[in-house]
Design an enzyme around this catalytic site. Structure first.
Site, mmCIF file in Angstrom:
data_model
loop_
_atom_site.group_PDB
_atom_site.id
_atom_site.type_symbol
_atom_site.label_atom_id
_atom_site.label_comp_id
_atom_site.label_asym_id
_atom_site.label_seq_id
_atom_site.Cartn_x
_atom_site.Cartn_y
_atom_site.Cartn_z
ATOM 1 C CD GLU A 206 -2.913 -0.696 2.544
ATOM 2 O OE1 GLU A 206 -2.464 -0.030 3.502
ATOM 3 O OE2 GLU A 206 -3.968 -1.329 2.598
ATOM 4 C CG ASN A 295 -11.389 -4.737 14.162
ATOM 5 O OD1 ASN A 295 -10.503 -5.367 13.593
ATOM 6 N ND2 ASN A 295 -11.182 -3.549 14.668
ATOM 7 N NE ARG A 297 -11.659 -8.006 17.912
ATOM 8 C CZ ARG A 297 -11.288 -6.742 18.039
ATOM 9 N NH1 ARG A 297 -12.101 -5.879 18.626
ATOM 10 N NH2 ARG A 297 -10.128 -6.309 17.589
HETATM 11 C C1 MV4 Z 1 -1.085 1.819 7.550
HETATM 12 C C2 MV4 Z 1 -0.394 2.953 8.025
HETATM 13 C C3 MV4 Z 1 0.022 3.886 7.105
HETATM 14 N N1 MV4 Z 1 -0.210 3.688 5.773
HETATM 15 N N2 MV4 Z 1 -1.307 1.685 6.238
HETATM 16 C C4 MV4 Z 1 -1.282 -0.525 11.678
HETATM 17 C C5 MV4 Z 1 -2.093 -1.686 12.089
HETATM 18 C C6 MV4 Z 1 -3.031 -1.971 10.999
HETATM 19 N N3 MV4 Z 1 -4.355 -1.982 11.528
HETATM 20 C C7 MV4 Z 1 -2.834 -0.930 9.979
HETATM 21 N N4 MV4 Z 1 -1.797 -0.067 10.446
HETATM 22 C C8 MV4 Z 1 -1.329 0.963 9.713
HETATM 23 N N5 MV4 Z 1 -1.550 0.871 8.377
HETATM 24 C C9 MV4 Z 1 -0.873 2.596 5.385
HETATM 25 N N6 MV4 Z 1 -1.101 2.421 4.073
HETATM 26 C C10 MV4 Z 1 -0.205 3.077 9.413
HETATM 27 C C11 MV4 Z 1 -0.666 2.061 10.253
HETATM 28 C C12 MV4 Z 1 -0.461 2.285 11.668
HETATM 29 C C13 MV4 Z 1 -1.540 2.422 12.552
HETATM 30 C C14 MV4 Z 1 -2.856 2.340 12.141
HETATM 31 C C15 MV4 Z 1 -3.895 2.482 13.021
HETATM 32 C C16 MV4 Z 1 -3.638 2.733 14.367
HETATM 33 C C17 MV4 Z 1 -2.363 2.813 14.803
HETATM 34 C C18 MV4 Z 1 -1.293 2.654 13.918
HETATM 35 C C19 MV4 Z 1 0.005 2.751 14.376
HETATM 36 C C20 MV4 Z 1 1.051 2.602 13.501
HETATM 37 C C21 MV4 Z 1 0.825 2.361 12.155
#
Ligand code: MV4
Length: 453
Positions: A206, A295, A297
């Site tokens: 991504e 999610n 749940r």
């Molecule tokens: C990302 C991102 C930045 N760009 N995707 C982290 C866990 C998963 N649920 C998806 N995550 C992320 N995906 C793209 N394309 C940054 C994160 C991310 C994050 C997302 C949600 C809540 C906390 C986070 C902490 C670090 C990185």
């Protein structure tokens, strides 16, 4: 007390901790008897004390107790439970478990195994989300099988890119590549990490969003085609993918944006043919929403939605699982005021090291707008075997400012001794100017707050 005869006769709660207690309270509010399960480490737990009956399902180790499918099914069969609530974590997003429960003519309180399975595979989840009209982060069209394809995709998408494990979620198995030079290393390490962590090296690519917020929409569907959304939650304040502080609504969305993402989410849920409670997770950057995961749940932070909507999400979840129709329409859901959840963990506020041990003093706050969902009490021994969440402080106010002030007040009243807890962290957090102004992203806690305090 009698309940509706189509409702469950007895619910087994396949979990521990705050969520077990939460489900137990909802069941009792509905007049349904409860069966708790517990490991030998949880003999003195509240979810055991307050249940109508409890079955010991094994030793402290989760893999031999709370994740022990045979023991759980046996416990349900011997106690005559006709429904199982999986709670949060443990087996709550395990499609095989849902299937096994259903195969024993017990109702799994949650969506279908197929929906759990699809959303558990992040590549399949993105495809499903795309099919129902949700906006995706620009990325590879499905799985990326080798470095050549990864380079091609990254050139098309533009750097920086993030490589994610299809079986991942919750942040495991992710690697960022800022340039083409970094891609080969990031690609192979993401794959081997994914293989080691999940036994599956399937990855996808991504565009990496550098400073997004994490906003999620609560959706809810019955088995009769009715779907509603229950607004959004702002969950950006987290450390190492552990949320610490959540608010409802998000401090930065306009009412138009809120309505738009809410409606988009409920339409998507309807098209998916989804059943029950679900949470659609988005990254939000530059006024745009991007689907990342769903999610399947109940979520830890559901109480803030309950405060703002006045609904009991767990009671509603149980009713819908028993086949009931949603008894409210979208227009009847009124979003009123503001709510904040502070997760109180048994951990040091600076080092984040766990702090198990006996609690000698437990003095929770009270007064208007304050809700405590705690699993601890005076004399309780916090065990080192499980996650460190010992209490949730949920605060309601007629607007955000009132809510923040009241959260400060509640935290000052809250005494848990002698173990270390995150109360100290939250006290500093709620009066920080960036929290007061709502000006924070997913990086804020680790890169700004923790660096300067
Ligand atoms: C990302 C991102 C930045 N760009 N995707 C982290 C866990 C998963 N649920 C998806 N995550 C992320 N995906 C793209 N394309 C940054 C994160 C991310 C994050 C997302 C949600 C809540 C906390 C986070 C902490 C670090 C990185």
């Amino acid at each position: 007390m009698r309940n509706d005869n189509r409702m469950f006769k007895k619910i087994l709660i396949a979990n521990r901790g705050d969520v077990a207690l939460r489900v137990l309270r909802a069941s009792r509010d509905l007049g349904i008897p409860t069966v708790s399960v517990h490991s030998t480490a949880d003999n003195d737990a509240m979810h055991v004390k307050l249940a109508d009956e409890s079955v010991c399902i094994g030793p402290p180790k989760s893999s031999e107790s709370y994740l022990n499918v045979q023991a759980l099914i046996s416990a349900a069969l011997v106690t005559g439970a006709d429904a199982i609530h999986p709670g949060v974590g443990f087996l709550s997003e395990n499609a095989d478990f849902a299937e096994i429960v259903n195969a024993h003519a017990i109702t799994f309180i949650g969506p279908s195994p197929e929906h759990i399975r699809t959303m558990g595979d992040k590549v399949a989840a993105k495809q499903a989300a795309k099919n129902v009209g949700l906006p995706l982060v620009p990325g590879s069209n499905g799985e990326v099988k080798n470095l050549t394809d990864a380079e091609k995709e990254a050139d098309r998408i533009g750097y920086p890119v993030i490589i994610k494990a299809a079986s991942g979620g919750g942040g495991r198995g992710m690697k960022v590549a800022a340039t083409k030079k970094e891609l080969s290393e990031a690609f192979s390490s993401a794959r081997s990490e994914a293989k080691a962590a999940f036994g599956d090296d399937k990855v996808y690519l991504e565009k990496y969003l550098t400073n997004p917020r994490h906003i999620e929409v609560q959706v809810f569907a019955d088995a009769h085609g009715n779907v509603v959304h229950l607004g959004e939650r702002e969950c950006s304040i987290q450390r190492r993918h552990q949320k610490l502080f959540e608010e409802c609504p998000s401090p930065i969305l306009s009412s138009e944006q809120r309505k738009r993402i809410g409606e988009l989410s409920s339409q998507a849920t309807k098209k998916l043919g989804y059943l029950g409670l679900g949470t659609i997770e988005y990254l939000y950057e530059n006024d745009e929403f991007f689907f990342i995961e769903m999610n399947t749940r109940l979520q830890v932070e559901h109480p803030i939605t309950e405060m703002v909507t006045g609904l009991d999400l767990v009671c509603e979840q149980i009713k819908i699982a028993s086949g009931a129709k949603l008894n409210f329409e979208q227009q009847e859901i009124l979003f009123k005021g503001h709510a904040i959840e502070c997760r109180i963990n048994a951990e040091n506020s600076s080092t984040f090291l766990p702090s198990p041990g006996k609690i000698d003093t437990f003095h929770p706050p009270g007064g208007p707008g304050v809700r405590i969902d705690a699993i601890v009490y005076q004399g309780y021994k916090v065990s080192p075997f499980y996650d460190s969440l010992i209490s949730k402080l949920i605060v309601y106010g007629k607007d955000r400012e009132t809510c923040l002030l009241r959260t400060q007040r509640a935290l000052e009243e809250f005494i848990i001794e002698p173990i270390d807890t995150s109360i100290e962290l939250h006290k500093k957090l709620v009066c920080h100017k960036d929290v007061m102004s709502g000006n924070y992203s997913i990086k804020w806690l680790e890169e700004t707050f923790l660096q300067n305090t």
